[in-house]
Design an enzyme around this catalytic site. Structure first.
Site, PDB file in Angstrom:
ATOM      1  N   ASP A  51      50.475  46.424 127.959  1.00 54.03           N
ATOM      2  CA  ASP A  51      49.407  47.632 127.792  1.00 54.03           C
ATOM      3  C   ASP A  51      50.515  49.089 128.394  1.00 54.03           C
ATOM      4  O   ASP A  51      51.017  48.919 129.397  1.00 54.03           O
ATOM      5  CB  ASP A  51      48.677  47.310 129.056  1.00 54.03           C
ATOM      6  CG  ASP A  51      47.493  48.643 129.572  1.00 54.03           C
ATOM      7  OD1 ASP A  51      47.405  49.589 128.611  1.00 54.03           O
ATOM      8  OD2 ASP A  51      46.866  48.437 130.350  1.00 54.03           O
ATOM      9  N   ALA A  88      49.721  52.414 128.795  1.00 58.00           N
ATOM     10  CA  ALA A  88      48.666  53.674 129.002  1.00 58.00           C
ATOM     11  C   ALA A  88      49.282  54.833 129.733  1.00 58.00           C
ATOM     12  O   ALA A  88      48.568  55.769 129.578  1.00 58.00           O
ATOM     13  CB  ALA A  88      47.639  52.961 129.992  1.00 58.00           C
ATOM     14  N   LYS A 137      46.152  59.776 129.228  1.00 53.39           N
ATOM     15  CA  LYS A 137      46.842  60.301 130.148  1.00 53.39           C
ATOM     16  C   LYS A 137      47.960  61.287 129.634  1.00 53.39           C
ATOM     17  O   LYS A 137      48.000  62.358 129.942  1.00 53.39           O
ATOM     18  CB  LYS A 137      47.394  59.269 131.173  1.00 53.39           C
ATOM     19  CG  LYS A 137      46.763  58.140 131.272  1.00 53.39           C
ATOM     20  CD  LYS A 137      45.652  58.296 132.428  1.00 53.39           C
ATOM     21  CE  LYS A 137      44.611  56.953 132.271  1.00 53.39           C
ATOM     22  NZ  LYS A 137      43.805  57.005 133.318  1.00 53.39           N
TER      23      LYS A 137
HETATM   24  C1  PLP Z   1      46.727  50.373 133.012  1.00 52.59           C
HETATM   25  C2  PLP Z   1      45.703  51.016 132.419  1.00 52.59           C
HETATM   26  N1  PLP Z   1      45.396  50.593 131.167  1.00 52.59           N
HETATM   27  C3  PLP Z   1      44.475  51.105 130.480  1.00 52.59           C
HETATM   28  C4  PLP Z   1      43.736  52.130 130.684  1.00 52.59           C
HETATM   29  C5  PLP Z   1      42.652  52.857 129.782  1.00 52.59           C
HETATM   30  O1  PLP Z   1      42.521  53.886 129.729  1.00 52.59           O
HETATM   31  P1  PLP Z   1      41.709  54.664 128.752  1.00 52.59           P
HETATM   32  O2  PLP Z   1      40.595  53.553 128.377  1.00 52.59           O
HETATM   33  O3  PLP Z   1      40.975  55.670 129.558  1.00 52.59           O
HETATM   34  O4  PLP Z   1      42.619  55.114 127.382  1.00 52.59           O
HETATM   35  C6  PLP Z   1      43.861  52.731 132.102  1.00 52.59           C
HETATM   36  C7  PLP Z   1      42.989  53.856 132.707  1.00 52.59           C
HETATM   37  O5  PLP Z   1      43.077  54.017 133.747  1.00 52.59           O
HETATM   38  C8  PLP Z   1      44.787  52.173 132.851  1.00 52.59           C
HETATM   39  O6  PLP Z   1      44.920  52.398 134.220  1.00 52.59           O
END
Ligand code: PLP
Length: 405
Positions: free
Chosen positions: A222, A224, A257
């Site tokens: 992941d 992010a 982000k």
């Molecule tokens: C570790 C992590 N993975 C994935 C996400 C997914 O983010 P989004 O769905 O907003 O793109 C987040 C969001 O806070 C996160 O902290």
């Protein structure tokens, strides 16, 4: 009999059968924060970037790209189940590096946010191996658990981080993973771990990659917060090295982000297959699953990022602003570590979060007494700090930290 009862006989009152759901902790916190009349409240709760003035601005490159998109777009017709393929191919070298982006064993698609990518990845795993179990380090992003379980996967937790000593429990983690079965999945944060900010060393990543290859575990990485730790390249380097060792992997990326596109719901999923055909087949499965969940991902964010990445000027502007954001986070980390020596480790950690060694009572006390809002487990958003509020935060924190010891 009342008109209501006539219109809705008892046996059709479907929703009465539902359990009450506890209020979402984050929404409760937000509500408390908004109704707190005190001046000088400090919001360290929800995970969005804030600048020195506490604002979450639209990035300059995004603003400009939105204008271009608004002018140039001639239709709002559907795009495709895999989303905007050009967006995916432009993001691929940023996430995977140029060599992997050109390797046909990697197949990508656009998703609704990183969350959508994670959910699709979980659905794909469940279809490929209904007995698969996923190992998640404790603690992890709170939504990881629910996402994986919703797809029917069994979640197994392994030790990851000791909040009191602020250290990664690497040996404990590796021993736990020795009990993993071939075909199990290992969830990894590529960088800027949520909620701890702690990251593996390059040697530790190498050991994890070797373990995955030796035991036949599938890494699900992941990513992010790319660019908010040490840099776009640096934050992906360890993940990329792992991808070169294992035969198969899944990579989930978010543009929420690093492009500040939280509400546009933009992310991507890449499948690394052992050969091109396997990767294509896996993506076709994901597209079928996506079709039955959201049909097609939303277009606006993808059009914006595509427009940025197609333009060297907008790309440079985006990267410069991302550098400023990263520098601010790292400056706040350094300042906090200086002001509160017990939190020296915060300066070594990266990204938006730190998991402070605070009891739940101490977190409540900070909120009630000082108007400082953070998640009850002690997770704070570093981006909620500013040079102005940091001294007050540090002063309020000191007694709670000694109590927590
Ligand atoms: C570790 C992590 N993975 C994935 C996400 C997914 O983010 P989004 O769905 O907003 O793109 C987040 C969001 O806070 C996160 O902290």
């Amino acid at each position: 009999m009342t008109a209501d009862a006539l219109a809705c006989p008892t046996q059709t009152r479907l929703f009465d059968a539902l359990d009450d759901q506890p209020l979402d902790a984050m929404l409760t916190l937000l509500r408390q924060l908004r109704s707190d009349p005190r001046d000088g409240k400090i919001d360290l709760g929800i995970g969005v970037y804030g600048d020195e003035k506490g604002r979450t601005p639209v990035m300059q490159a995004v603003r400009q790209a939105e204008r271009i998109v608004a002018e140039a777009q001639t239709t709002k017709a559907y795009v495709a189940a895999e989303g905007d393929a050009r967006f995916v191919s432009l993001l691929a070298p940023i996430v995977l590096g140029a060599a992997r982006a050109a390797d046909d064993r990697y197949c990508g698609m656009q998703t609704p946010g990183g969350t959508g990518a994670l959910r699709l990845a979980a659905e794909l795993i469940a279809r490929a191996n209904p007995d698969a179990r996923i190992w998640v380090g404790t603690p992890s992003w709170v939504n990881h658990y629910g996402l994986m379980r919703s797809a029917g996967l069994t979640v197994l937790e392994h030790p990851f981080f000791d909040q009191a000593t602020q250290t990664i429990l690497f040996d404990e983690m590796m021993s736990a993973l020795e009990t993993a079965r071939t075909g199990d999945v290992l969830l990894l944060h590529a960088c800027c771990h949520n909620p701890t900010g702690a990251g593996f060393t390059t040697d530790q990543w190498r050991a994890i990659a070797d373990l995955c290859a030796r035991k036949g575990l599938l890494p699900l990485v992941d990513i992010a917060y790319q660019g908010l730790g040490h840099g776009l390249e640096e934050d992906a380097a360890n993940m990329r090295a792992l991808l070169d060792i294992v035969p198969e992997a899944l990579i989930t990326a978010s543009c929420s982000k690093n492009f500040g596109l939280y509400r546009e719901r933009l992310g991507a999923l890449w499948i690394r297959g052992s050969h091109a055909q396997a990767a294509l087949r896996a993506r076709a499965t994901c597209m079928k699953v996506g079709r039955s969940m959201w049909s097609m991902p939303p277009d606006h964010g993808a059009s914006v990022v595509r427009t940025i990445l197609e333009s060297p000027e907008l790309t440079a502007s985006w990267q410069a602003e991302l550098t400023t954001m990263r520098a601010r986070l790292n400056a706040m980390r350094a300042e906090l570590a200086r002001a509160v020596p017990q939190l020296a480790s915060v300066a070594q950690q990266t990204g938006m979060f730190a998991l402070l060694p605070l009891s739940r009572e101490a977190v409540t006390e900070l909120r009630v007494r000082d108007g400082i809002y953070m998640i009850e487990n002690g997770r704070m958003n570093i981006a909620g700090l500013t040079s102005e509020n940091l001294p007050r935060f540090a002063a309020a924190l000191a007694p709670s930290l000694s109590k927590g010891e």
